[in-house]
Write a protein that holds these residues in place. Structure first.
Motif, PDB file in Angstrom:
ATOM      1  N   LYS A 168     -12.667  13.532  13.214  1.00 49.97           N
ATOM      2  CA  LYS A 168     -11.347  12.919  13.279  1.00 49.97           C
ATOM      3  C   LYS A 168     -11.487  11.488  12.808  1.00 49.97           C
ATOM      4  O   LYS A 168     -12.457  10.809  13.144  1.00 49.97           O
ATOM      5  CB  LYS A 168     -10.807  12.946  14.705  1.00 49.97           C
ATOM      6  CG  LYS A 168     -10.531  14.349  15.207  1.00 49.97           C
ATOM      7  CD  LYS A 168      -9.948  14.296  16.611  1.00 49.97           C
ATOM      8  CE  LYS A 168      -9.763  15.672  17.194  1.00 49.97           C
ATOM      9  NZ  LYS A 168      -8.794  16.489  16.521  1.00 49.97           N
ATOM     10  N   GLY A 169     -10.520  11.043  12.020  1.00 50.09           N
ATOM     11  CA  GLY A 169     -10.560   9.675  11.508  1.00 50.09           C
ATOM     12  C   GLY A 169      -9.200   9.267  10.980  1.00 50.09           C
ATOM     13  O   GLY A 169      -8.182   9.884  11.301  1.00 50.09           O
ATOM     14  N   THR A 170      -9.205   8.238  10.156  1.00 47.55           N
ATOM     15  CA  THR A 170      -7.977   7.679   9.604  1.00 47.55           C
ATOM     16  C   THR A 170      -8.055   7.652   8.091  1.00 47.55           C
ATOM     17  O   THR A 170      -9.072   7.254   7.523  1.00 47.55           O
ATOM     18  CB  THR A 170      -7.777   6.235  10.123  1.00 47.55           C
ATOM     19  OG1 THR A 170      -7.753   6.263  11.545  1.00 47.55           O
ATOM     20  CG2 THR A 170      -6.484   5.640   9.600  1.00 47.55           C
ATOM     21  N   MET A 171      -6.974   8.068   7.443  1.00 48.85           N
ATOM     22  CA  MET A 171      -6.844   7.967   6.005  1.00 48.85           C
ATOM     23  C   MET A 171      -5.835   6.864   5.722  1.00 48.85           C
ATOM     24  O   MET A 171      -4.723   6.891   6.244  1.00 48.85           O
ATOM     25  CB  MET A 171      -6.393   9.298   5.398  1.00 48.85           C
ATOM     26  CG  MET A 171      -6.421   9.300   3.888  1.00 48.85           C
ATOM     27  SD  MET A 171      -6.213  10.960   3.179  1.00 48.85           S
ATOM     28  CE  MET A 171      -7.810  11.652   3.506  1.00 48.85           C
ATOM     29  N   ARG A 172      -6.248   5.873   4.922  1.00 50.43           N
ATOM     30  CA  ARG A 172      -5.379   4.752   4.572  1.00 50.43           C
ATOM     31  C   ARG A 172      -5.022   4.824   3.094  1.00 50.43           C
ATOM     32  O   ARG A 172      -5.872   5.069   2.248  1.00 50.43           O
ATOM     33  CB  ARG A 172      -6.072   3.426   4.860  1.00 50.43           C
ATOM     34  CG  ARG A 172      -6.254   3.167   6.314  1.00 50.43           C
ATOM     35  CD  ARG A 172      -6.763   1.769   6.555  1.00 50.43           C
ATOM     36  NE  ARG A 172      -6.982   1.582   7.974  1.00 50.43           N
ATOM     37  CZ  ARG A 172      -7.941   0.836   8.475  1.00 50.43           C
ATOM     38  NH1 ARG A 172      -8.768   0.191   7.683  1.00 50.43           N
ATOM     39  NH2 ARG A 172      -8.066   0.719   9.776  1.00 50.43           N
ATOM     40  N   TYR A 173      -3.758   4.574   2.826  1.00 49.59           N
ATOM     41  CA  TYR A 173      -3.242   4.615   1.461  1.00 49.59           C
ATOM     42  C   TYR A 173      -2.870   3.212   1.003  1.00 49.59           C
ATOM     43  O   TYR A 173      -2.305   2.436   1.764  1.00 49.59           O
ATOM     44  CB  TYR A 173      -1.999   5.508   1.401  1.00 49.59           C
ATOM     45  CG  TYR A 173      -2.255   6.916   1.867  1.00 49.59           C
ATOM     46  CD1 TYR A 173      -2.955   7.810   1.077  1.00 49.59           C
ATOM     47  CD2 TYR A 173      -1.801   7.345   3.109  1.00 49.59           C
ATOM     48  CE1 TYR A 173      -3.208   9.099   1.507  1.00 49.59           C
ATOM     49  CE2 TYR A 173      -2.037   8.631   3.546  1.00 49.59           C
ATOM     50  CZ  TYR A 173      -2.744   9.505   2.742  1.00 49.59           C
ATOM     51  OH  TYR A 173      -2.985  10.775   3.182  1.00 49.59           O
ATOM     52  N   TRP A 174      -3.158   2.910  -0.253  1.00 51.23           N
ATOM     53  CA  TRP A 174      -2.875   1.599  -0.819  1.00 51.23           C
ATOM     54  C   TRP A 174      -1.978   1.734  -2.048  1.00 51.23           C
ATOM     55  O   TRP A 174      -2.059   2.718  -2.772  1.00 51.23           O
ATOM     56  CB  TRP A 174      -4.182   0.896  -1.181  1.00 51.23           C
ATOM     57  CG  TRP A 174      -5.025   0.665   0.021  1.00 51.23           C
ATOM     58  CD1 TRP A 174      -6.052   1.451   0.472  1.00 51.23           C
ATOM     59  CD2 TRP A 174      -4.887  -0.380   0.980  1.00 51.23           C
ATOM     60  NE1 TRP A 174      -6.560   0.946   1.646  1.00 51.23           N
ATOM     61  CE2 TRP A 174      -5.860  -0.181   1.973  1.00 51.23           C
ATOM     62  CE3 TRP A 174      -4.031  -1.473   1.094  1.00 51.23           C
ATOM     63  CZ2 TRP A 174      -6.009  -1.034   3.061  1.00 51.23           C
ATOM     64  CZ3 TRP A 174      -4.182  -2.324   2.181  1.00 51.23           C
ATOM     65  CH2 TRP A 174      -5.161  -2.102   3.149  1.00 51.23           C
ATOM     66  N   ALA A 175      -1.142   0.741  -2.258  1.00 50.48           N
ATOM     67  CA  ALA A 175      -0.294   0.595  -3.444  1.00 50.48           C
ATOM     68  C   ALA A 175       0.510   1.872  -3.721  1.00 50.48           C
ATOM     69  O   ALA A 175       1.259   2.317  -2.864  1.00 50.48           O
ATOM     70  CB  ALA A 175      -1.140   0.156  -4.635  1.00 50.48           C
ATOM     71  N   ALA A 176       0.356   2.451  -4.915  1.00 55.62           N
ATOM     72  CA  ALA A 176       1.144   3.631  -5.306  1.00 55.62           C
ATOM     73  C   ALA A 176       0.868   4.826  -4.390  1.00 55.62           C
ATOM     74  O   ALA A 176       1.757   5.646  -4.162  1.00 55.62           O
ATOM     75  CB  ALA A 176       0.852   4.005  -6.758  1.00 55.62           C
ATOM     76  N   ALA A 177      -0.334   4.924  -3.852  1.00 52.39           N
ATOM     77  CA  ALA A 177      -0.642   6.026  -2.924  1.00 52.39           C
ATOM     78  C   ALA A 177       0.166   5.873  -1.643  1.00 52.39           C
ATOM     79  O   ALA A 177       0.674   6.857  -1.095  1.00 52.39           O
ATOM     80  CB  ALA A 177      -2.142   6.059  -2.614  1.00 52.39           C
ATOM     81  N   LYS A 178       0.311   4.645  -1.174  1.00 57.96           N
ATOM     82  CA  LYS A 178       1.115   4.378   0.023  1.00 57.96           C
ATOM     83  C   LYS A 178       2.572   4.750  -0.220  1.00 57.96           C
ATOM     84  O   LYS A 178       3.200   5.413   0.610  1.00 57.96           O
ATOM     85  CB  LYS A 178       1.001   2.897   0.391  1.00 57.96           C
ATOM     86  CG  LYS A 178       1.853   2.469   1.551  1.00 57.96           C
ATOM     87  CD  LYS A 178       1.685   0.970   1.783  1.00 57.96           C
ATOM     88  CE  LYS A 178       2.682   0.449   2.781  1.00 57.96           C
ATOM     89  NZ  LYS A 178       2.559  -1.009   2.959  1.00 57.96           N
ATOM     90  N   ALA A 179       3.097   4.355  -1.377  1.00 60.85           N
ATOM     91  CA  ALA A 179       4.496   4.673  -1.697  1.00 60.85           C
ATOM     92  C   ALA A 179       4.703   6.179  -1.808  1.00 60.85           C
ATOM     93  O   ALA A 179       5.684   6.719  -1.292  1.00 60.85           O
ATOM     94  CB  ALA A 179       4.901   3.979  -2.997  1.00 60.85           C
ATOM     95  N   ALA A 180       3.786   6.876  -2.465  1.00 63.92           N
ATOM     96  CA  ALA A 180       3.936   8.318  -2.661  1.00 63.92           C
ATOM     97  C   ALA A 180       3.740   9.093  -1.360  1.00 63.92           C
ATOM     98  O   ALA A 180       4.382  10.120  -1.148  1.00 63.92           O
ATOM     99  CB  ALA A 180       2.949   8.809  -3.727  1.00 63.92           C
ATOM    100  N   ALA A 181       2.870   8.595  -0.476  1.00 64.75           N
ATOM    101  CA  ALA A 181       2.625   9.272   0.806  1.00 64.75           C
ATOM    102  C   ALA A 181       3.745   9.000   1.802  1.00 64.75           C
ATOM    103  O   ALA A 181       3.961   9.778   2.728  1.00 64.75           O
ATOM    104  CB  ALA A 181       1.295   8.821   1.399  1.00 64.75           C
TER     105      ALA A 181
END
Length: 86
Positions: A3-16
């Motif tokens: 178990k952990g955390t997935m972090r999204y940045w920039a365009a990945a954050k917007a798309a997620a």
């Protein structure tokens, strides 16, 4: 399974549609597949993730096959899409 955390940045954050979310997976490939399968995620999210680089606990995955990257419990996976500029 880890178990952990997935972090999204920039365009990945917007798309997620989120900055971060938990995962429950044994490998990076499993974590990415679960993220891609989440309801409401469209083709743009898939396109961004396919072009992204990944870090696991700050270490670059590089060209390693995602199914060979074992995730330790509590790991943070960073999804970094290509950035513009130079």
């Amino acid at each position: 399974m880890a178990k952990g955390t997935m972090r999204y940045w920039a365009a990945a954050k917007a798309a997620a549609g989120t900055h971060e979310e938990p995962y429950d997976a044994g490998t990076l490939a499993e974590a990415v597949a679960a993220a891609l399968a989440k309801e409401g995620r469209g083709g743009e999210f898939q396109r961004v993730v396919q072009r992204s680089s990944f870090l696991v606990d700050g270490e670059p995955v590089g060209t390693r096959a995602h199914d060979s990257v074992v995730l330790p419990d509590g790991a943070v996976v960073e999804v970094l899409p290509p950035f513009a500029g130079g």
